[in-house]
Design a protein around this motif. Structure first.
Motif, PDB file in Angstrom:
ATOM      1  N   VAL A  86      36.460  14.317  61.290  1.00 64.44           N
ATOM      2  CA  VAL A  86      36.489  15.710  60.780  1.00 64.44           C
ATOM      3  C   VAL A  86      37.872  16.495  61.028  1.00 64.44           C
ATOM      4  N   VAL A  87      38.059  16.308  62.597  1.00 65.00           N
ATOM      5  CA  VAL A  87      39.227  17.004  62.942  1.00 65.00           C
ATOM      6  C   VAL A  87      40.605  16.374  62.161  1.00 65.00           C
ATOM      7  N   CYS A  88      40.594  15.037  62.183  1.00 65.21           N
ATOM      8  CA  CYS A  88      41.855  14.369  61.699  1.00 65.21           C
ATOM      9  C   CYS A  88      41.880  14.689  60.220  1.00 65.21           C
ATOM     10  N   MET A  89      40.947  14.627  59.352  1.00 65.06           N
ATOM     11  CA  MET A  89      40.642  15.059  58.158  1.00 65.06           C
ATOM     12  C   MET A  89      41.311  16.501  57.892  1.00 65.06           C
ATOM     13  N   TYR A  90      40.812  17.464  58.737  1.00 63.38           N
ATOM     14  CA  TYR A  90      41.219  18.738  58.573  1.00 63.38           C
ATOM     15  C   TYR A  90      42.701  18.923  58.486  1.00 63.38           C
ATOM     16  N   TYR A  91      43.009  18.358  59.827  1.00 66.13           N
ATOM     17  CA  TYR A  91      44.772  18.388  60.105  1.00 66.13           C
ATOM     18  C   TYR A  91      45.570  17.651  59.155  1.00 66.13           C
ATOM     19  N   GLY A  92      45.012  16.405  58.803  1.00 60.96           N
ATOM     20  CA  GLY A  92      45.633  15.651  57.825  1.00 60.96           C
ATOM     21  C   GLY A  92      45.901  16.269  56.365  1.00 60.96           C
ATOM     22  N   LEU A  93      44.679  16.673  55.763  1.00 55.67           N
ATOM     23  CA  LEU A  93      44.714  17.448  54.535  1.00 55.67           C
ATOM     24  C   LEU A  93      45.471  18.657  54.774  1.00 55.67           C
ATOM     25  N   ARG A  94      45.432  19.543  55.641  1.00 61.07           N
ATOM     26  CA  ARG A  94      46.049  20.687  55.864  1.00 61.07           C
ATOM     27  C   ARG A  94      47.599  20.524  55.848  1.00 61.07           C
ATOM     28  N   LEU A  95      48.156  19.283  56.446  1.00 62.04           N
ATOM     29  CA  LEU A  95      49.521  18.946  56.504  1.00 62.04           C
ATOM     30  C   LEU A  95      49.933  18.583  55.222  1.00 62.04           C
ATOM     31  N   LEU A  96      49.226  17.748  54.385  1.00 61.31           N
ATOM     32  CA  LEU A  96      49.540  17.557  53.049  1.00 61.31           C
ATOM     33  C   LEU A  96      49.747  18.421  52.133  1.00 61.31           C
ATOM     34  N   ILE A  97      48.643  19.412  52.137  1.00 58.07           N
ATOM     35  CA  ILE A  97      48.467  20.568  51.090  1.00 58.07           C
ATOM     36  C   ILE A  97      49.244  21.711  51.419  1.00 58.07           C
ATOM     37  N   MET A  98      49.270  22.298  52.808  1.00 57.27           N
ATOM     38  CA  MET A  98      49.948  23.206  53.086  1.00 57.27           C
ATOM     39  C   MET A  98      51.323  23.059  53.626  1.00 57.27           C
ATOM     40  N   GLN A  99      51.540  22.136  54.053  1.00 51.36           N
ATOM     41  CA  GLN A  99      52.830  21.405  54.616  1.00 51.36           C
ATOM     42  C   GLN A  99      53.403  22.125  55.538  1.00 51.36           C
ATOM     43  N   ASP A 100      52.442  22.633  56.521  1.00 55.79           N
ATOM     44  CA  ASP A 100      52.831  23.716  57.744  1.00 55.79           C
ATOM     45  C   ASP A 100      52.921  22.784  58.947  1.00 55.79           C
ATOM     46  N   VAL A 101      53.953  22.403  59.350  1.00 54.52           N
ATOM     47  CA  VAL A 101      53.859  21.564  60.638  1.00 54.52           C
ATOM     48  C   VAL A 101      53.672  22.370  61.911  1.00 54.52           C
ATOM     49  N   SER A 102      53.794  23.742  61.713  1.00 57.71           N
ATOM     50  CA  SER A 102      53.559  24.438  63.127  1.00 57.71           C
ATOM     51  C   SER A 102      51.982  24.266  63.487  1.00 57.71           C
ATOM     52  N   ILE A 103      51.251  23.546  62.744  1.00 61.85           N
ATOM     53  CA  ILE A 103      49.787  23.306  63.137  1.00 61.85           C
ATOM     54  C   ILE A 103      49.725  22.272  64.366  1.00 61.85           C
ATOM     55  N   ILE A 104      50.720  21.326  64.117  1.00 65.19           N
ATOM     56  CA  ILE A 104      50.829  20.232  65.110  1.00 65.19           C
ATOM     57  C   ILE A 104      52.150  20.398  66.081  1.00 65.19           C
ATOM     58  N   ARG A 105      52.986  21.215  65.834  1.00 69.74           N
ATOM     59  CA  ARG A 105      54.016  21.390  66.764  1.00 69.74           C
ATOM     60  C   ARG A 105      54.143  22.868  67.138  1.00 69.74           C
ATOM     61  N   SER A 106      54.348  23.138  68.624  1.00 72.25           N
ATOM     62  CA  SER A 106      54.437  24.255  68.779  1.00 72.25           C
ATOM     63  C   SER A 106      55.903  24.896  68.414  1.00 72.25           C
ATOM     64  N   LYS A 107      56.011  26.255  68.616  1.00 70.72           N
ATOM     65  CA  LYS A 107      56.915  27.108  67.775  1.00 70.72           C
ATOM     66  C   LYS A 107      58.075  26.974  68.778  1.00 70.72           C
ATOM     67  N   ASP A 108      58.341  26.512  70.085  1.00 70.70           N
ATOM     68  CA  ASP A 108      59.305  26.440  70.972  1.00 70.70           C
ATOM     69  C   ASP A 108      60.039  25.103  70.742  1.00 70.70           C
ATOM     70  N   LYS A 109      59.606  24.254  70.112  1.00 74.68           N
ATOM     71  CA  LYS A 109      60.303  22.872  69.752  1.00 74.68           C
ATOM     72  C   LYS A 109      61.515  23.052  68.923  1.00 74.68           C
ATOM     73  N   GLU A 110      62.611  22.143  69.000  1.00 78.12           N
ATOM     74  CA  GLU A 110      63.628  22.118  68.061  1.00 78.12           C
ATOM     75  C   GLU A 110      63.151  22.019  66.631  1.00 78.12           C
ATOM     76  N   PRO A 111      64.100  22.592  65.716  1.00 77.53           N
ATOM     77  CA  PRO A 111      63.817  22.348  64.256  1.00 77.53           C
ATOM     78  C   PRO A 111      63.709  20.854  63.831  1.00 77.53           C
ATOM     79  N   LEU A 112      63.059  20.685  62.707  1.00 77.04           N
ATOM     80  CA  LEU A 112      63.015  19.152  62.261  1.00 77.04           C
ATOM     81  C   LEU A 112      64.147  19.022  61.020  1.00 77.04           C
TER      82      LEU A 112
END
Length: 108
Positions: free
Chosen positions: A22-48
């Motif tokens: 369930v957790v992997c589905m939530y984050y995977g779908l959220r990444l694919l749909i919302m395309q918001d990488v901040s849910i898996i990367r901290s704000k203080d990391k360098e840009p992509l």
């Protein structure tokens, strides 16, 4: 006499893999749909390099891992050693692919 598994028995055997699914589905779908990488990367990391491609590839990898955990939940009823072996192999594959994805779309 047929012995049916109760809900509690299923949760005892496959509860953790199902929660991980369930957790992997939530984050995977959220990444694919919302395309918001901040849910898996901290704000203080360098840009992509390419945030959209990173989100798409990361979402697909998380959905792959969700499928692997669901397969593990099923295999645990058949053979525990097969279930553990399958999740170890899938974790290694995901780690390798995640590293490649991070090198390709990651740091600027």
């Amino acid at each position: 006499m047929v012995n049916f598994m109760t809900f509690e028995m299923v949760l005892e055997q496959a509860g953790i893999p199902l929660i991980l699914f369930v957790v992997c589905m939530y984050y995977g779908l959220r990444l694919l749909i919302m395309q918001d990488v901040s849910i898996i990367r901290s704000k203080d990391k360098e840009p992509l390099k390419d945030e959209k491609a990173y989100a798409k590839a990361g979402g697909k990898l998380l959905l792959f891992y969700a499928g692997a955990t669901l397969l593990m939940a099923v295999l645990v009823f058949v053979n525990v050693y097969a279930a553990v072996g399958e999740i170890i192999v899938c974790t290694l594959v995901m780690g390798f692919l995640w590293k490649r994805m991070n090198e390709k779309y990651g740091k600027v």
